[in-house]
Write a protein that holds these residues in place. Sequence first.
Motif, PDB file in Angstrom:
ATOM      1  N   ASN B 120       0.834  -1.211   0.000  1.00 16.36           N
ATOM      2  CA  ASN B 120       0.000   0.000   0.000  1.00 16.36           C
ATOM      3  C   ASN B 120       0.865   1.256   0.000  1.00 16.36           C
ATOM      4  OD1 ASN B 120      -2.278  -1.497  -0.046  1.00 16.36           O
ATOM      5  ND2 ASN B 120      -2.723  -1.330   2.161  1.00 16.36           N
ATOM      6  N   VAL B 142      -8.903   7.277  -7.088  1.00 17.82           N
ATOM      7  CA  VAL B 142      -9.607   6.679  -5.956  1.00 17.82           C
ATOM      8  C   VAL B 142      -8.783   5.480  -5.504  1.00 17.82           C
ATOM      9  CG1 VAL B 142     -11.713   5.465  -5.250  1.00 17.82           C
ATOM     10  CG2 VAL B 142     -11.837   7.385  -6.872  1.00 17.82           C
ATOM     11  N   THR B 143      -8.573   5.362  -4.188  1.00 24.52           N
ATOM     12  CA  THR B 143      -7.851   4.188  -3.706  1.00 24.52           C
ATOM     13  C   THR B 143      -8.765   3.335  -2.854  1.00 24.52           C
ATOM     14  OG1 THR B 143      -7.019   5.484  -1.855  1.00 24.52           O
ATOM     15  CG2 THR B 143      -5.544   5.207  -3.745  1.00 24.52           C
ATOM     16  N   ASN B 144      -8.594   2.059  -2.986  1.00 23.51           N
ATOM     17  CA  ASN B 144      -9.369   1.105  -2.212  1.00 23.51           C
ATOM     18  C   ASN B 144      -8.390   0.042  -1.728  1.00 23.51           C
ATOM     19  OD1 ASN B 144     -11.240  -0.580  -1.146  1.00 23.51           O
ATOM     20  ND2 ASN B 144     -12.556  -0.676  -2.978  1.00 23.51           N
ATOM     21  N   LEU B 145      -7.640   0.410  -0.685  1.00 21.87           N
ATOM     22  CA  LEU B 145      -6.525  -0.430  -0.265  1.00 21.87           C
ATOM     23  C   LEU B 145      -6.891  -1.235   0.974  1.00 21.87           C
ATOM     24  CD1 LEU B 145      -3.689   2.244  -0.720  1.00 21.87           C
ATOM     25  CD2 LEU B 145      -4.659   0.668  -2.416  1.00 21.87           C
ATOM     26  N   ALA B 146      -6.691  -2.524   0.904  1.00 21.32           N
ATOM     27  CA  ALA B 146      -7.020  -3.395   2.031  1.00 21.32           C
ATOM     28  C   ALA B 146      -6.127  -3.058   3.208  1.00 21.32           C
ATOM     29  CB  ALA B 146      -6.818  -4.855   1.631  1.00 21.32           C
ATOM     30  N   SER B 147      -6.735  -3.002   4.385  1.00 17.80           N
ATOM     31  CA  SER B 147      -5.915  -2.704   5.568  1.00 17.80           C
ATOM     32  C   SER B 147      -5.384  -4.013   6.132  1.00 17.80           C
ATOM     33  CB  SER B 147      -6.747  -1.962   6.607  1.00 17.80           C
ATOM     34  OG  SER B 147      -7.873  -2.747   6.929  1.00 17.80           O
ATOM     35  N   THR B 185      -8.862   4.034 -10.477  1.00 21.39           N
ATOM     36  CA  THR B 185      -9.045   3.377  -9.188  1.00 21.39           C
ATOM     37  C   THR B 185      -7.909   2.400  -8.942  1.00 21.39           C
ATOM     38  OG1 THR B 185     -11.417   3.486  -9.572  1.00 21.39           O
ATOM     39  CG2 THR B 185     -10.677   2.066  -7.765  1.00 21.39           C
ATOM     40  N   ARG B 187      -6.641  -0.598  -6.345  1.00 20.42           N
ATOM     41  CA  ARG B 187      -7.092  -1.497  -5.281  1.00 20.42           C
ATOM     42  C   ARG B 187      -5.972  -2.434  -4.893  1.00 20.42           C
ATOM     43  NH1 ARG B 187     -11.643  -1.585  -8.576  1.00 20.42           N
ATOM     44  NH2 ARG B 187     -10.792  -3.386  -9.695  1.00 20.42           N
ATOM     45  N   SER B 188      -5.929  -2.777  -3.609  1.00 22.60           N
ATOM     46  CA  SER B 188      -5.067  -3.874  -3.182  1.00 22.60           C
ATOM     47  C   SER B 188      -5.918  -4.828  -2.367  1.00 22.60           C
ATOM     48  CB  SER B 188      -3.887  -3.346  -2.359  1.00 22.60           C
ATOM     49  OG  SER B 188      -4.342  -2.828  -1.126  1.00 22.60           O
ATOM     50  N   THR B 189      -5.740  -6.121  -2.606  1.00 25.08           N
ATOM     51  CA  THR B 189      -6.524  -7.112  -1.861  1.00 25.08           C
ATOM     52  C   THR B 189      -5.666  -8.325  -1.550  1.00 25.08           C
ATOM     53  OG1 THR B 189      -7.317  -7.724  -4.055  1.00 25.08           O
ATOM     54  CG2 THR B 189      -8.920  -6.689  -2.611  1.00 25.08           C
TER      55      THR B 189
END
Lengths: 205, 266
Positions: B120, B142-147, B185, B187-189
């Motif tokens: 991240n 837009v970021t959608n990064l897994a915590s 966008t 994303r990290s998952t």
Amino acid sequence: MTDAQALVFVVDDDASTRDALRLLMHSVHLPVQDYATADAFLAATRPDIPSCLILDVRMPGASGLELQQQLTAAGVDIPVIFLTGHADVRMSVRAMKAGAAEFLTKPVGDQELIDAVHQALSVSRQARSSRAAVADLQQRFASLTPREKEVLHHVISGRLNKQIAGDLGLSLVTVKLHRGHVMQKMEAGSVAELVKMVQRLEPSR
Amino acid sequence: MSSHHTDPNVAHVSAAADHAGGDSTERGLLERAFDRATLLASVEELVKLIAHDVNQPLGAALMTARACRRGLATGSLSPEQVRDGLDRLVADVERVSEILGQLRAATRQPSAVLAATDINAVIQCALADAAPDAARLGVTPVTNLASGLLPVSADPQRLQRVVRTLIGQALDAMASTAENDRSLTLRSTLTTPSEVTVAVEDGGPGVSATEAPRVFEPFTATRRGRIGLELAVCRAIVEDHDGRIWAVASERGAVFCFTLPTADAR
């Protein structure tokens, strides 16, 4: 089985390429003498037989094009086949203008190169026999006395014996005698043949 | 014109300044064309260099092989001559192999410094670097990064280059997209317990099914690759990290994904 009446010279700074060229020429019975530099080639004593030169365009030291110029300047008449690693149009135009026999791009096809070599050797043979014939004619011409040369020039300009006698202040008999010697020494069967011989001599005089 | 293009950071500054001026898109295209020309020129130099070094022994080997074949077919060469020729051929081919090996060693990236890396953080760095380019297109990423993602074992510098390239080509792809439709966008998952996936999605024209597998091939001039080399570099880096990279069409545009094994899994 090797063609002793021909010789292929190779000048290339790369030892692998020299070896490969030598082997390829041997595979069609052509003997090879190879040199790593243009200077080594110029310094070497070369047998006077039909020959051609396979030359790398870009070499350290004197380049292939420079060697071609040096050979021309030194009056060495040998067909040159240029090999180049890059298809350089400007360079090939320069080489062809300076009288190169062929300009081939590496990697060159074996048949293509062999054909070029045979073609160049045949040009070399023709040039040699033509040079020899002219040298022979020159020798015959040199054996004429000054008076015979004078008569010859009148004969080939189409003057009749009587006219020549008048021009040179000689008797008709003397003119006929000189004329007979000219035809004999020049080994000419007719006046037409004599005219051709002199025409061949002219450019070299 | 040329001096301020040599340093990418300076180029970004000037691009940001142009943004205020108004002709930003045009200027961006120019810059891109310039980047492309510079890169192509250096690739051409490199290829010339390789060709020059390799052609000599390769050409000699080829000629030797043909001479041997001819000599054997016509009986004009003795077995000794053919054997010597083959020795020479082997030496020449070894020389080619050696030259390529040296070249590989010379151009290898400074050996990967593998460290437990927070993916991240890498994504955030790449985004910060790309911010002026995004702003120029009017795109707010837009970021959608897994915590709580597990760290990956990676060279953070090279990974950042991958993410930055994917962002760059996503922005490029949207140059002619209506401004309202532009989007970016990231994303990290954690897709499996041992694998992290990063996705970069854009609102551009997308990738066709036939185009998708080819975009990572070197020198493939598709709509997406600037010169068809950046994405090939991305694939090389990801595969160096034992990951996979692919592209697919999405509802909005295209999505470029890559996976990396977590540090524990490696």
